[in-house]
Design an enzyme around this catalytic site. Structure first.
Site, PDB file in Angstrom:
ATOM      1  N   ASP A  70      39.707  50.978  47.282  1.00 59.86           N
ATOM      2  CA  ASP A  70      38.955  51.726  46.111  1.00 59.86           C
ATOM      3  C   ASP A  70      40.102  52.033  45.376  1.00 59.86           C
ATOM      4  OD1 ASP A  70      40.137  53.952  47.693  1.00 59.86           O
ATOM      5  OD2 ASP A  70      38.060  54.161  48.421  1.00 59.86           O
ATOM      6  N   ASN A  97      29.371  45.645  39.937  1.00 59.20           N
ATOM      7  CA  ASN A  97      28.997  44.366  40.067  1.00 59.20           C
ATOM      8  C   ASN A  97      27.666  44.296  40.670  1.00 59.20           C
ATOM      9  OD1 ASN A  97      31.435  41.809  40.761  1.00 59.20           O
ATOM     10  ND2 ASN A  97      31.624  43.700  39.367  1.00 59.20           N
ATOM     11  N   GLU A 125      32.191  50.188  39.420  1.00 60.35           N
ATOM     12  CA  GLU A 125      31.386  49.681  40.685  1.00 60.35           C
ATOM     13  C   GLU A 125      31.591  50.897  41.920  1.00 60.35           C
ATOM     14  OE1 GLU A 125      29.872  47.194  41.999  1.00 60.35           O
ATOM     15  OE2 GLU A 125      30.120  48.135  43.894  1.00 60.35           O
ATOM     16  N   GLU A 126      30.302  51.048  42.417  1.00 59.87           N
ATOM     17  CA  GLU A 126      30.228  52.254  43.514  1.00 59.87           C
ATOM     18  C   GLU A 126      31.258  52.038  44.586  1.00 59.87           C
ATOM     19  OE1 GLU A 126      27.679  50.052  42.187  1.00 59.87           O
ATOM     20  OE2 GLU A 126      26.764  49.146  44.037  1.00 59.87           O
ATOM     21  N   ASN A 159      33.372  35.905  30.655  1.00 63.17           N
ATOM     22  CA  ASN A 159      32.489  34.699  30.530  1.00 63.17           C
ATOM     23  C   ASN A 159      31.043  34.618  31.122  1.00 63.17           C
ATOM     24  OD1 ASN A 159      32.645  31.370  30.501  1.00 63.17           O
ATOM     25  ND2 ASN A 159      32.329  31.742  32.706  1.00 63.17           N
ATOM     26  N   HIS A 160      30.823  35.540  32.166  1.00 60.57           N
ATOM     27  CA  HIS A 160      29.875  35.233  32.979  1.00 60.57           C
ATOM     28  C   HIS A 160      29.496  36.788  33.613  1.00 60.57           C
ATOM     29  CE1 HIS A 160      33.370  34.476  35.721  1.00 60.57           C
ATOM     30  NE2 HIS A 160      32.963  35.391  36.159  1.00 60.57           N
ATOM     31  N   GLN A 208      33.313  25.182  27.789  1.00 64.69           N
ATOM     32  CA  GLN A 208      32.977  26.431  27.201  1.00 64.69           C
ATOM     33  C   GLN A 208      31.397  26.870  27.393  1.00 64.69           C
ATOM     34  OE1 GLN A 208      35.076  27.028  23.265  1.00 64.69           O
ATOM     35  NE2 GLN A 208      35.432  24.980  23.666  1.00 64.69           N
ATOM     36  N   ASP A 247      39.654  37.083  32.296  1.00 63.30           N
ATOM     37  CA  ASP A 247      39.594  35.909  33.263  1.00 63.30           C
ATOM     38  C   ASP A 247      38.778  34.815  32.426  1.00 63.30           C
ATOM     39  OD1 ASP A 247      38.797  35.335  36.117  1.00 63.30           O
ATOM     40  OD2 ASP A 247      36.635  35.432  35.398  1.00 63.30           O
ATOM     41  N   HIS A 251      36.933  28.969  29.616  1.00 64.07           N
ATOM     42  CA  HIS A 251      35.483  28.718  29.756  1.00 64.07           C
ATOM     43  C   HIS A 251      34.731  29.755  28.808  1.00 64.07           C
ATOM     44  CE1 HIS A 251      36.235  26.080  33.220  1.00 64.07           C
ATOM     45  NE2 HIS A 251      37.232  27.056  33.630  1.00 64.07           N
ATOM     46  N   GLU A 275      43.780  33.906  31.495  1.00 56.99           N
ATOM     47  CA  GLU A 275      43.781  33.034  32.640  1.00 56.99           C
ATOM     48  C   GLU A 275      43.215  31.755  32.217  1.00 56.99           C
ATOM     49  OE1 GLU A 275      41.954  31.613  36.885  1.00 56.99           O
ATOM     50  OE2 GLU A 275      40.746  32.777  35.207  1.00 56.99           O
ATOM     51  N   ASP A 346      43.833  33.488  43.834  1.00 54.08           N
ATOM     52  CA  ASP A 346      43.080  32.082  43.808  1.00 54.08           C
ATOM     53  C   ASP A 346      43.923  30.855  44.152  1.00 54.08           C
ATOM     54  OD1 ASP A 346      40.914  33.120  42.206  1.00 54.08           O
ATOM     55  OD2 ASP A 346      42.128  32.867  40.139  1.00 54.08           O
TER      56      ASP A 346
HETATM   57  C1  NOJ Z   1      39.295  33.273  37.952  1.00 53.30           C
HETATM   58  C2  NOJ Z   1      39.503  34.316  38.939  1.00 53.30           C
HETATM   59  O1  NOJ Z   1      40.790  34.561  38.905  1.00 53.30           O
HETATM   60  C3  NOJ Z   1      38.852  33.883  40.159  1.00 53.30           C
HETATM   61  O2  NOJ Z   1      39.064  34.568  41.273  1.00 53.30           O
HETATM   62  C4  NOJ Z   1      37.253  34.111  39.805  1.00 53.30           C
HETATM   63  O3  NOJ Z   1      36.503  33.623  40.856  1.00 53.30           O
HETATM   64  C5  NOJ Z   1      36.789  33.066  38.762  1.00 53.30           C
HETATM   65  N1  NOJ Z   1      37.859  32.947  37.666  1.00 53.30           N
HETATM   66  C6  NOJ Z   1      35.383  33.455  38.164  1.00 53.30           C
HETATM   67  O4  NOJ Z   1      35.380  34.561  37.652  1.00 53.30           O
END
Ligand code: NOJ
Ligand code: NOJ
Length: 712
Positions: A70, A97, A125-126, A159-160, A208, A247, A251, A275, A346
């Site tokens: 944490d 999250n 985030e808790e 992105n999401h 995208q 991030d 995309h 990234e 990653d």
């Molecule tokens: C890239 C991040 O570094 C990776 O860990 C993550 O799962 C994806 N983007 C989606 O957010």
């Protein structure tokens, strides 16, 4: 003249109150990347919070659940990080999250311990903070870090949200109020297309607008999403966040991201790096460096990452690194701003690929002396790795995110980072200097960093067994004897440099196997030397920092052409000012000391106004053959100033509904723009749209839409 003098006096008085308080120079940073859940458990009070109970595995056997790390845990380790020479930490996305467990398909629960499944970008985030999703622990970490001279970099995933079809179905909240779920989205908060697969990753449109990893894909062109994400970023800046790791920028809607980074820099000084995964052979690589050069967002240096892995873990010759650096120096307008790394969350750790701590240390030494801003991935200094196969590769996600094993400050890795971070602060060549190869074979790489008369020469021999005789090495180091700056930590030796009228020969010496030596010198500054400007793009009024050496204590001037900027703070190494009222375009800006001595110029692009996203559609465009593309070009610098090449015009545009083409672009708010669409053929031939220029009054805020038919 008398007028300028009195404004300088005024500035000098102001400086007493605000000694460079906001100046931001990221080139001197050493970044440490932390997966917050896996680093340190500062309090067990947040391990199993009520709104998302059952997502913790205290035994740390299910690698897809929370393990207890944490924000308070990070705070408790700040002195460990500070003594290692870390000056900035990149933490996992800290925002609230997804609360529900999602099965992995084999009946095992999984949870977003990594932070990449946001539900509310305006709360914490808790599992990282507290059950109220409050900012308390976050703010406490930020202020403790700042007290230790450590900057905070937040990972921001624009992105999401979370998975589209499971758990909370992508639910997005605005500080507790539900905006939409993927299944109940009447206002178009999300893109509803397909999941990215296979060769989709090479297609500009799909990359995208399709969903990455089945995560609900936010529609940044929607005015609600646009203002929501920018407000969330502003809130983070207000809480003291110094910089952002963006991030998956490949995309997110690229054109929108120009306005995203502009919005951040309009709020205040920052540093933003994205990234964009992929090497130099990636289908969208040209788009990547065009994006970095024009948007002002720097990028993680993935091409160099691949070369580092090949060379230090897989026995490739050093030529691979050298060739990558040469190519990138031509592609990127600011290579020293690229953010470099050996390992991350990653990819399998280097020690998984090659279980030899010395090789990791050599790669780390390279990283810290090469051009670019280095990131140390948590635990590399403790030789942390777990090599379990994830079904695809050994030590891949999530096994590259083990629990932080130790906080031992006596390892070679720890000492190495500490020493070279010190050098980064004391010798400007590491942050600001050029990079020149001086001697190379498959195992040996000797390269020189040079910023005016500050020099760092580094030699690496990565062979396990071979010694090499180094004959014919030349350097800009002045004649004399140079001890190894690392004091033999990596088996380095001293060298003797002889006089060669600037191209100075080094007495032949032997580089033992598995060795790194660093030789360096600094020179007192006799004139101002500018090493860095940040940001590199911005409109009138935006705050900008020039960093370097020898600026003097008394405020001088910063000139855009002949127009001086308003100075906010001035020190010998850093000056903060606002972009003055000048016409938009590309400038070579110049600092002059109070005595009138001029520094080297640095490039800066002045925008017409603050940027907002505008979506342009041109219907029924002129026919295209494979490899031809439609671009947008027009009157302002944001539109490429009527440029007609891949790198200058806006585009390529996208054509999911051929022969209609569209693109999201960021345009100067409150400005009437003139533009046309062009076809750039695969061979570069340009065909202009007929008729008069289109004209559009860009709104002063929100988002814009342009919809026209190609003029024959
Ligand atoms: C890239 C991040 O570094 C990776 O860990 C993550 O799962 C994806 N983007 C989606 O957010
Ligand atoms: C399909 C179009 O028909 C073609 O003209 C274009 O070159 C490709 N997409 C790539 O954008």
């Amino acid at each position: 003249m008398p007028c300028r003098f009195s404004s300088n006096v005024l500035a000098a008085l102001l400086l007493i109150v605000l000694p460079g308080a906001f100046a931001q120079d990221f080139k001197k940073q050493v970044i440490y990347q932390i997966v917050t859940d896996r680093f340190a458990n500062g309090t067990t009070a947040n391990d199993n919070p009520p709104q998302s109970s059952g997502l913790l595995d205290p035994a740390k056997t299910n690698w897809h659940l929370y393990w207890g790390g944490d924000l308070t845990g990070i705070q408790q380790k700040l002195s460990y990080l500070k003594s290692m020479g870390v000056t900035a930490i990149w933490i996992s996305p800290p925002v609230d999250n997804l609360n529900l467990n999602i099965s992995d398909g084999q009946g095992n629960p999984t949870a977003p311990y990594h932070g990449y499944s946001a539900r509310d970008f305006k709360r914490i985030e808790e599992h990282y903070g507290d059950a109220g999703n409050l900012w308390t622990e976050f703010d406490s970490l930020v202020s403790a870090a700042h007290q230790n001279g450590i900057k905070i970099i937040v990972d921001f995933a624009a992105n999401h949200t979370s998975p589209e079809k499971a758990g909370e179905k992508g639910a997005l909240y605005d500080n507790g109020t539900l905006i939409a779920t993927y299944d109940n989205d009447p206002h178009g908060i999300f893109h509803h297309t397909f999941d990215l697969a296979g060769t989709d990753y090479e297609d500009r449109y799909k990359v995208q607008y399709y969903s990455l990893l089945s995560l609900a894909d936010l529609n940044q062109e929607n005015p609600t999403v646009d203002s929501y994400l920018k407000a969330a970023l502003r809130q983070l800046q207000q809480e003291g966040v110094d910089a952002f790791r963006m991030d998956a920028v490949k995309h997110v809607t690229w054109g929108w991201e120009y306005s995203e980074v502009n919005s951040i820099f309009t709020n205040g000084p920052s540093f933003v790096f994205g990234e964009w995964m992929g090497g130099r052979d990636d289908a969208l690589y040209h788009d990547a460096y065009k994006f970095a050069n024009k948007s002002g967002m720097s990028l993680l240096d993935y091409p160099l990452y691949y070369a580092i892995t090949d060379v230090f873990a897989n026995d490739s010759p050093f030529a691979e690194i050298d060739n990558t650096l040469t190519a990138e120096s031509q592609e990127f307008s600011s290579p020293n701003d690229l953010v470099t790394f050996v390992d991350n969350h990653d990819k399998p750790r280097l020690l998984t690929i090659r279980n030899d701590p010395t090789h990791l240390d050599e790669a780390t030494a390279f990283l810290l002396t090469c051009r670019g801003i280095p990131i140390i991935y948590y635990g590399d200094e403790q030789y942390l790795h777990n090599d379990t196969n994830n079904g695809n590769e050994n030590g891949g996600d999530p096994y590259n995110r083990p629990w932080m094993s130790a906080f031992d400050s006596t390892t070679t890795g720890y000492k190495l980072v500490s020493q070279l971070s010190g050098l980064r602060q004391s010798n400007a060549a590491l942050g600001y200097g050029s990079m020149q190869q001086r001697w190379i074979n498959k195992d040996v790489y000797i390269y020189e960093r040079k910023f005016f008369d500050d020099l760092v020469l580094t030699a690496i021999n990565k062979s396990d067994t071979a010694s090499y005789t180094i004959a014919g090495l030349f350097t800009a180091l002045l004649p004399g004897m140079y001890p190894d700056y690392l004091g033999g930590l990596m088996s380095g030796l001293s060298i003797t440099v002889n006089d060669g009228h600037g191209n100075n020969p080094v007495t032949t010496f032997t580089l033992p196997p598995h060795s790194v030596a660093v030789w360096q010198s600094t020179a007192p500054d006799t004139s101002p030397e500018a090493g860095s400007v940040g940001p590199t793009v911005g409109q009138t009024g935006m705050k900008v920092t020039i960093a370097g050496k020898g600026f003097g204590a008394a405020p001088g001037t910063v000139l855009f052409g002949s127009t001086p900027a308003t100075i906010h703070s001035w020190s010998d190494t850093s000056v903060e000012f606002s972009v003055p009222q000048v016409s938009s375009g590309k400038y070579n800006i110049q600092l002059k000391t109070s005595a009138g001595a001029a520094a080297n110029t640095l490039p800066f692009t002045v925008l017409t106004a603050k940027l907002i996203p505008v979506t342009f559609t041109v219907k029924n465009a002129i026919p295209t053959h494979f490899g031809d593309n439609i671009f947008l070009t027009g009157s302002t610098v944001e539109l490429g100033s009527w440029g007609t090449t891949f790198d200058t015009a806006v585009g390529p545009m996208l054509t999911p509904n051929h022969p209609d083409w569209f693109i999201s672009a960021s345009m100067p708010s409150g400005t009437t723009i003139q533009f046309k669409f062009i076809r750039i053929a695969a061979n570069g031939d340009v065909t202009w749209e007929g008729g008069a220029n289109h004209s559009y009054a860009v709104p002063t805020s929100g988002t814009g839409l342009v919809d026209v038919i190609w003029q024959k």
